[in-house]
Design a protein around this motif. Structure first.
Motif, PDB file in Angstrom:
ATOM      1  N   ARG A 249       0.828  -1.217   0.000  1.00 10.11           N
ATOM      2  CA  ARG A 249       0.000   0.000   0.000  1.00 10.11           C
ATOM      3  C   ARG A 249       0.860   1.263   0.000  1.00 10.11           C
ATOM      4  N   GLN A 250       1.972   1.244   0.767  1.00  9.69           N
ATOM      5  CA  GLN A 250       2.860   2.404   0.796  1.00  9.69           C
ATOM      6  C   GLN A 250       3.484   2.663  -0.574  1.00  9.69           C
ATOM      7  N   VAL A 251       3.890   1.585  -1.236  1.00  6.06           N
ATOM      8  CA  VAL A 251       4.501   1.741  -2.563  1.00  6.06           C
ATOM      9  C   VAL A 251       3.475   2.277  -3.553  1.00  6.06           C
ATOM     10  N   LYS A 252       2.248   1.738  -3.501  1.00  3.74           N
ATOM     11  CA  LYS A 252       1.205   2.186  -4.432  1.00  3.74           C
ATOM     12  C   LYS A 252       0.833   3.647  -4.195  1.00  3.74           C
ATOM     13  N   GLY A 253       0.974   4.115  -2.950  1.00  5.01           N
ATOM     14  CA  GLY A 253       0.635   5.502  -2.647  1.00  5.01           C
ATOM     15  C   GLY A 253       1.793   6.462  -2.819  1.00  5.01           C
ATOM     16  N   SER A 254       2.942   5.961  -3.277  1.00  5.53           N
ATOM     17  CA  SER A 254       4.122   6.819  -3.441  1.00  5.53           C
ATOM     18  C   SER A 254       4.067   7.578  -4.763  1.00  5.53           C
ATOM     19  N   ASP A 255       5.023   8.486  -4.931  1.00  8.90           N
ATOM     20  CA  ASP A 255       5.122   9.278  -6.166  1.00  8.90           C
ATOM     21  C   ASP A 255       6.077   8.641  -7.179  1.00  8.90           C
TER      22      ASP A 255
END
Length: 336
Positions: free
Chosen positions: A192-198
């Motif tokens: 989830r953190q990777v998917k929400g990154s820029d």
């Protein structure tokens, strides 16, 4: 002739006298006319690289012999001196790579041996007959593929290729299990953190794909669990899981470009033992069939007197079919 600059020449020819190069299975590249040993060595190294890229472009597989057991060993210094005196010219151990020598051309020495280990007649036939008694025998598609790779490994002459092929056979049998729920939860949080990154979309897709693999156990874990069914059997004096880890480490050193590859001897010994482990894993339903067990069953070494020993629960017709198969195999072995 591949190169002629007026001083030195480079040419390739068969190692068999008078054999056309196009028909050769063993050939060598020769360079002559170099002013010094250093220049000859440098030219040899240059042409080694030339051959690599040229044969690759021609889609031709060539064994340069670097990992071949045929080029190990050889004559001692005493043996070389003795033969040099006997023949009146320089004698050298044949080695892969670049060999530099002066005129006249020396005699090259090499030696090799091929060993074949076959099961006894009693064990071969007894194993076939006991396999015929197995109830509900169902070989899965994964096991069939594993056996094809395992079987093909016996025709590989290079230790590196043999080890890799047997490891591939084992990997077809692995079924990585999901990790513990708390571990999976942590991995999903990272996703989830990777998917929400820029990060760029392509980078996100790549990282997420890698993280998803972490939801299941690793290949190493799955492999150790797979071979643990072999219990207390030993390979290179190691229990199965520890031996698998050793072989997997060798496999990684070979395929991930380690500059310091493990020695050919280390790989060769490990590959032979890994073949044994894989064979016993695929044939684990018959691990009880040993020479001692066969003697206890009253099986002798006389093929002609054993035909009726299987006519019990297996059935007369079924046993006869296996008997004819074993007789044909035994005949092939004698014909060799």
């Amino acid at each position: 002739m591949l190169e002629d600059d007026g001083v030195s020449q480079v040419y390739m020819r068969s190692l068999k006298e008078a054999e056309p190069l196009i028909e050769a299975t063993n050939a060598a590249l020769f360079g002559i006319g170099y002013p010094s040993a250093g220049e000859a060595q440098a030219a040899g190294s240059r042409w080694r690289s030339i051959l690599h890229v040229a044969f690759a472009r021609l889609n031709m597989g060539v064994d340069f012999g670097d990992r071949s057991p045929a080029f190990e060993g050889g004559l001692s210094d005493f043996g070389i001196a003795m033969l040099s005196d006997q023949y009146g010219q320089q004698v050298m151990n044949d080695r892969p790579g670049v060999l530099v020598y002066g005129d006249p051309k020396p005699l090259f020495f090499s030696s090799s041996a091929i060993a074949r280990v076959l099961p006894s007649r009693r064990r071969a036939e007894g194993t076939f007959l006991e396999a015929a008694r197995l109830e509900g025998l169902d070989v899965t598609q994964a096991e069939r593929l594993a056996f094809e790779l395992y079987g093909a490994s016996f025709f590989e002459t290079q230790a590196d290729a043999r080890l890799l092929m047997v490891m591939m056979a084992l990997e077809t049998l692995m079924e990585p299990r999901p990790r513990a729920p708390e571990t999976q939860a942590l991995v999903r949080d990272l996703i989830r953190q990777v998917k929400g990154s820029d990060l760029p979309t392509s980078e996100v897709s790549s990282i997420v794909g890698s993280l998803k693999w972490l939801e299941s156990e690793s290949i190493g874990q799955a492999g150790r669990r797979l071979v643990s069914v072999l219990g207390g059997r030993r390979y290179m004096d190691m229990e199965p899981a520890k031996f698998f880890t050793k072989c997997y480490t060798l496999r990684s050193a070979l395929v991930h470009g380690h500059l310091q590859r493990p020695s050919r001897m280390d790989v060769d010994i490990a590959a032979s033992n890994l073949q044994m482990l894989t064979g016993e894993l695929l044939g684990r339903r018959l691990l009880h069939v040993t020479e001692e067990w066969l003697v206890e069953q009253g099986m002798t070494e006389d093929l002609e007197t054993r035909q009726d020993t299987v006519n019990d629960e297996a059935g007369r017709g079924r046993a006869g079919s296996i008997w004819r198969t074993v007789r044909r195999l035994a005949g092939l072995r004698r014909a060799r």
